[in-house]
Design a protein around this motif. Structure first.
Motif, PDB file in Angstrom:
ATOM      1  N   LEU A  84       7.647   6.913   6.714  1.00  0.00           N
ATOM      2  CA  LEU A  84       6.716   5.887   7.183  1.00  0.00           C
ATOM      3  C   LEU A  84       7.276   4.488   6.899  1.00  0.00           C
ATOM      4  CD1 LEU A  84       4.036   5.166   8.459  1.00  0.00           C
ATOM      5  CD2 LEU A  84       2.942   5.444   6.216  1.00  0.00           C
ATOM      6  N   GLU A  85       7.916   4.331   5.755  1.00  0.00           N
ATOM      7  CA  GLU A  85       8.516   3.050   5.386  1.00  0.00           C
ATOM      8  C   GLU A  85       9.603   2.660   6.385  1.00  0.00           C
ATOM      9  OE1 GLU A  85      10.414   0.831   1.462  1.00  0.00           O
ATOM     10  OE2 GLU A  85      10.325   3.024   1.557  1.00  0.00           O
ATOM     11  N   LYS A  86      10.415   3.641   6.778  1.00  0.00           N
ATOM     12  CA  LYS A  86      11.478   3.352   7.750  1.00  0.00           C
ATOM     13  C   LYS A  86      10.884   2.910   9.094  1.00  0.00           C
ATOM     14  CE  LYS A  86      14.726   6.719   5.766  1.00  0.00           C
ATOM     15  NZ  LYS A  86      15.420   8.028   5.986  1.00  0.00           N
ATOM     16  N   SER A  87       9.825   3.579   9.499  1.00  0.00           N
ATOM     17  CA  SER A  87       9.220   3.221  10.791  1.00  0.00           C
ATOM     18  C   SER A  87       8.591   1.835  10.736  1.00  0.00           C
ATOM     19  CB  SER A  87       8.164   4.269  11.198  1.00  0.00           C
ATOM     20  OG  SER A  87       7.078   4.265  10.301  1.00  0.00           O
ATOM     21  N   LEU A  88       8.011   1.468   9.587  1.00  0.00           N
ATOM     22  CA  LEU A  88       7.419   0.141   9.443  1.00  0.00           C
ATOM     23  C   LEU A  88       8.479  -0.951   9.477  1.00  0.00           C
ATOM     24  CD1 LEU A  88       4.680   0.753   6.703  1.00  0.00           C
ATOM     25  CD2 LEU A  88       4.329   0.314   9.139  1.00  0.00           C
ATOM     26  N   LYS A  89       9.580  -0.706   8.799  1.00  0.00           N
ATOM     27  CA  LYS A  89      10.674  -1.684   8.787  1.00  0.00           C
ATOM     28  C   LYS A  89      11.326  -1.826  10.168  1.00  0.00           C
ATOM     29  CE  LYS A  89      11.883  -1.282   3.900  1.00  0.00           C
ATOM     30  NZ  LYS A  89      12.923  -0.865   2.911  1.00  0.00           N
ATOM     31  N   ALA A  90      11.351  -0.719  10.888  1.00  0.00           N
ATOM     32  CA  ALA A  90      11.944  -0.772  12.224  1.00  0.00           C
ATOM     33  C   ALA A  90      11.118  -1.617  13.174  1.00  0.00           C
ATOM     34  CB  ALA A  90      12.098   0.641  12.786  1.00  0.00           C
ATOM     35  N   ARG A 134       6.633  12.306  -1.072  1.00  0.00           N
ATOM     36  CA  ARG A 134       7.542  11.160  -1.063  1.00  0.00           C
ATOM     37  C   ARG A 134       8.332  11.074   0.250  1.00  0.00           C
ATOM     38  NH1 ARG A 134       9.501   7.547  -5.066  1.00  0.00           N
ATOM     39  NH2 ARG A 134      10.854   6.096  -3.936  1.00  0.00           N
ATOM     40  N   GLY A 135       8.754  12.218   0.769  1.00  0.00           N
ATOM     41  CA  GLY A 135       9.492  12.217   2.024  1.00  0.00           C
ATOM     42  C   GLY A 135       8.678  11.631   3.165  1.00  0.00           C
ATOM     43  N   ARG A 136       7.412  11.963   3.192  1.00  0.00           N
ATOM     44  CA  ARG A 136       6.530  11.427   4.239  1.00  0.00           C
ATOM     45  C   ARG A 136       6.433   9.913   4.126  1.00  0.00           C
ATOM     46  NH1 ARG A 136       0.017  12.669   4.684  1.00  0.00           N
ATOM     47  NH2 ARG A 136      -0.422  11.261   6.429  1.00  0.00           N
ATOM     48  N   TRP A 137       6.261   9.424   2.914  1.00  0.00           N
ATOM     49  CA  TRP A 137       6.113   7.970   2.712  1.00  0.00           C
ATOM     50  C   TRP A 137       7.428   7.253   3.012  1.00  0.00           C
ATOM     51  CZ3 TRP A 137       1.530   8.700   3.329  1.00  0.00           C
ATOM     52  CH2 TRP A 137       0.724   9.493   2.526  1.00  0.00           C
ATOM     53  N   ASP A 138       8.545   7.879   2.708  1.00  0.00           N
ATOM     54  CA  ASP A 138       9.842   7.273   3.003  1.00  0.00           C
ATOM     55  C   ASP A 138      10.042   7.124   4.522  1.00  0.00           C
ATOM     56  OD1 ASP A 138      10.531   6.996   0.354  1.00  0.00           O
ATOM     57  OD2 ASP A 138      11.732   8.843   0.272  1.00  0.00           O
ATOM     58  N   TRP A 147       0.831  -1.200   0.000  1.00  0.00           N
ATOM     59  CA  TRP A 147       0.000   0.000   0.000  1.00  0.00           C
ATOM     60  C   TRP A 147       0.872   1.260   0.000  1.00  0.00           C
ATOM     61  CZ3 TRP A 147      -2.931  -2.352   4.737  1.00  0.00           C
ATOM     62  CH2 TRP A 147      -3.785  -3.367   4.281  1.00  0.00           C
ATOM     63  N   LEU A 148       1.944   1.195   0.723  1.00  0.00           N
ATOM     64  CA  LEU A 148       2.863   2.328   0.780  1.00  0.00           C
ATOM     65  C   LEU A 148       3.496   2.591  -0.588  1.00  0.00           C
ATOM     66  CD1 LEU A 148       4.010   4.402   2.718  1.00  0.00           C
ATOM     67  CD2 LEU A 148       5.803   2.786   3.329  1.00  0.00           C
ATOM     68  N   ALA A 149       3.842   1.519  -1.303  1.00  0.00           N
ATOM     69  CA  ALA A 149       4.403   1.672  -2.650  1.00  0.00           C
ATOM     70  C   ALA A 149       3.387   2.338  -3.576  1.00  0.00           C
ATOM     71  CB  ALA A 149       4.801   0.308  -3.197  1.00  0.00           C
ATOM     72  N   LYS A 150       2.103   1.996  -3.404  1.00  0.00           N
ATOM     73  CA  LYS A 150       1.054   2.607  -4.224  1.00  0.00           C
ATOM     74  C   LYS A 150       0.892   4.093  -3.878  1.00  0.00           C
ATOM     75  CE  LYS A 150      -2.189   2.207  -7.340  1.00  0.00           C
ATOM     76  NZ  LYS A 150      -1.881   1.885  -8.755  1.00  0.00           N
ATOM     77  N   LEU A 151       1.031   4.418  -2.613  1.00  0.00           N
ATOM     78  CA  LEU A 151       0.933   5.822  -2.208  1.00  0.00           C
ATOM     79  C   LEU A 151       2.061   6.654  -2.801  1.00  0.00           C
ATOM     80  CD1 LEU A 151      -0.184   5.803   1.547  1.00  0.00           C
ATOM     81  CD2 LEU A 151      -1.337   6.931  -0.350  1.00  0.00           C
ATOM     82  N   LYS A 152       3.266   6.070  -2.860  1.00  0.00           N
ATOM     83  CA  LYS A 152       4.400   6.781  -3.463  1.00  0.00           C
ATOM     84  C   LYS A 152       4.116   7.069  -4.933  1.00  0.00           C
ATOM     85  CE  LYS A 152       8.033   4.882  -0.471  1.00  0.00           C
ATOM     86  NZ  LYS A 152       9.278   4.085  -0.416  1.00  0.00           N
ATOM     87  N   GLU A 153       3.404   6.175  -5.562  1.00  0.00           N
ATOM     88  CA  GLU A 153       3.073   6.346  -6.975  1.00  0.00           C
ATOM     89  C   GLU A 153       1.977   7.395  -7.167  1.00  0.00           C
ATOM     90  OE1 GLU A 153       0.588   3.761 -10.288  1.00  0.00           O
ATOM     91  OE2 GLU A 153       1.888   2.671  -8.889  1.00  0.00           O
ATOM     92  N   LEU A 154       0.961   7.341  -6.298  1.00  0.00           N
ATOM     93  CA  LEU A 154      -0.187   8.240  -6.447  1.00  0.00           C
ATOM     94  C   LEU A 154       0.078   9.638  -5.895  1.00  0.00           C
ATOM     95  CD1 LEU A 154      -3.079   5.809  -5.376  1.00  0.00           C
ATOM     96  CD2 LEU A 154      -2.548   6.580  -7.697  1.00  0.00           C
ATOM     97  N   ASP A 155       0.972   9.735  -4.923  1.00  0.00           N
ATOM     98  CA  ASP A 155       1.219  11.021  -4.260  1.00  0.00           C
ATOM     99  C   ASP A 155       2.722  11.273  -4.143  1.00  0.00           C
ATOM    100  OD1 ASP A 155       0.879  13.363  -2.923  1.00  0.00           O
ATOM    101  OD2 ASP A 155       0.083  12.484  -1.081  1.00  0.00           O
TER     102      ASP A 155
END
Length: 426
Positions: free
Chosen positions: A420-426, A414-418, A402-410
């Motif tokens: 969020l991705e780091k926090s999810l991986k952590a 991109r900084g916000r999604w990046d 879903w996050l990958a789709k958000l990066k594509e749509l918005d």
């Protein structure tokens, strides 16, 4: 609008001259008003008539509304309201003219205008209030005559603003001036007579919302009116406060039913819901059922318009009622929540079901970013409610997609999604 081609609009010489005449008329009125103001010539009745003419041309000219207050508040006040109510009205007029709250005259210091009300020559320092501060219900003949005359002034001023309000329904100053006039009603009229004005004002507000259901000025004004009507001072001679929560909650539904995309109606509903359940004395089972029904109402709207942010606002409000309780149900203050005593199993069931329902929206609306944002938020909330490691891993994979789709749509966020991705991986 950027794709709309501009066209040259030619005007005849006659039309151009008419526009120039209107501009000159407007400037002449403004110059005449400023001439009086600079000389503090507020006692001249002509100034009040000039402000009336100019406001009919441009009610957005807020300085002129303040001038109206000064006209009536200083030397000219005796020309409009009776001497009996001079000081009471003066205080509210000064508050209005100074940009304060006309319903709280104590906020205006004595002498703020350069004239102290108690010391003004010829001023009446008595008011039409009893010992408790409420308007007197009984009046002698002279006082009745004064009340009738002052009531006529209030009615005339309210009537003056109606055509302005119809043409300019989102003008702050018109709504503000009407609220000032209502404060005067409370200050000088008997409770029953004052209440009639407030009831009529609620009816007017309903008509305005019929014309424009999304007018947030009218919605804000409605909350102001309802709050006043619910106060004890306007019910049964000041003895009983009567709640309008049930009727107002039903009103939000009638507006939503006609137009789902109504942020103000959903907002009002969110404010009324917890209070409604408290007043009903609802038990835990009734509260859980109510929450379920409201979620269903929001989902029905999302099935029709998932790109509508106002629908997601209400759905998120409802989900926050569940998520805020946390794992042990004690992470948030229970006061003001729809269902403060939901079990952990119930909370997981609610969140799991809503995520599943929202996933179904992707079959028809795969490019609506609000869906992915909601899925991410609710999925993380579900994880916080404590699930198994295996389920958590599957949930992680979905969230990353879903996050990958958000990066594509918005891409602009991109900084916000990046992050969020780091926090999810952590």
């Amino acid at each position: 609008m950027a794709s709309v081609a501009r066209t040259n609009r030619s005007r005849t010489e006659e039309q151009r001259q008419q526009d120039l005449d209107k501009i000159q008329k407007y400037r002449d009125l403004d110059d005449q008003i400023q001439h009086h103001v600079k000389r503090s010539n507020y006692g001249d009745p002509a100034l009040f008539q000039l402000t009336t003419k100019l406001l009919r041309l441009n009610p957005e000219y807020y300085t002129i509304w303040n001038t109206v207050g000064w006209v009536m508040a200083l030397e000219g006040v005796a020309e409009y309201f009776s001497e009996r109510h001079y000081e009471t009205v003066l205080r509210r007029l000064l508050a209005f003219a100074l940009g304060g709250d006309p319903a709280r005259p104590r906020d205006v210091p004595a002498g703020a205008s350069g004239t102290t009300p108690d010391e003004k020559e010829g001023g009446n320092t008595t008011t039409n209030l009893n010992d408790s501060g409420a308007p007197k219900e009984e009046a002698d003949g002279d006082e009745k005559a004064d009340l009738a005359a002052d009531t006529a002034i209030i009615q005339a001023e309210l009537a003056f603003t109606i055509p302005l309000l119809i043409e300019f329904p989102k003008c702050y100053w018109i709504w503000g001036y009407r609220s000032f006039l209502l404060s005067v009603c409370d200050a000088i009229l008997p409770a029953g007579a004052a209440r009639d004005f407030w009831v009529a004002e609620l009816a007017l507000d309903s008509k305005m919302l019929t014309k424009d259901r999304r007018n947030f000025h009218a919605w804000s004004y409605r909350r102001f009116i309802v709050s006043a009507l619910e106060s004890g001072a306007k019910n049964d001679g000041g003895n009983t406060a009567k709640s309008m929560t049930e009727s107002e909650f039903a009103y939000t539904y009638s507006m939503i039913k006609v137009d789902l995309s109504n942020f103000s109606a959903w907002h009002n509903r969110s404010k009324l819901a917890p209070r409604l359940l408290d007043e009903r004395g609802a038990d835990d089972a009734a509260r859980k059922e109510f929450l379920d029904q409201e979620l269903e109402l929001a989902r029905e709207g999302l099935n029709v318009g998932p790109e509508d942010q106002s629908l997601w606002y209400y759905h998120q409000f409802l989900m926050d009622q569940i998520i805020a309780l946390g794992v042990d149900g004690k992470d948030a203050k229970a006061d003001g929540l729809i269902a403060p005593n939901l079990s952990l199993a119930d909370r997981r069931e609610f969140v799991d079901r809503e995520v599943a329902e929202i996933k179904d929206l992707l079959e028809d609306y795969a490019d609506v970013k609000l869906i992915y944002e909601a899925l991410l938020e609710y999925a993380m909330a579900y994880r916080a409610l404590g699930e198994s490691d295996a389920a958590d891993a599957a949930n992680q994979d979905e969230m990353m997609s879903w996050l990958a789709k958000l990066k594509e749509l918005d891409p602009l966020r991109r900084g916000r999604w990046d992050d969020l991705e780091k926090s999810l991986k952590a």
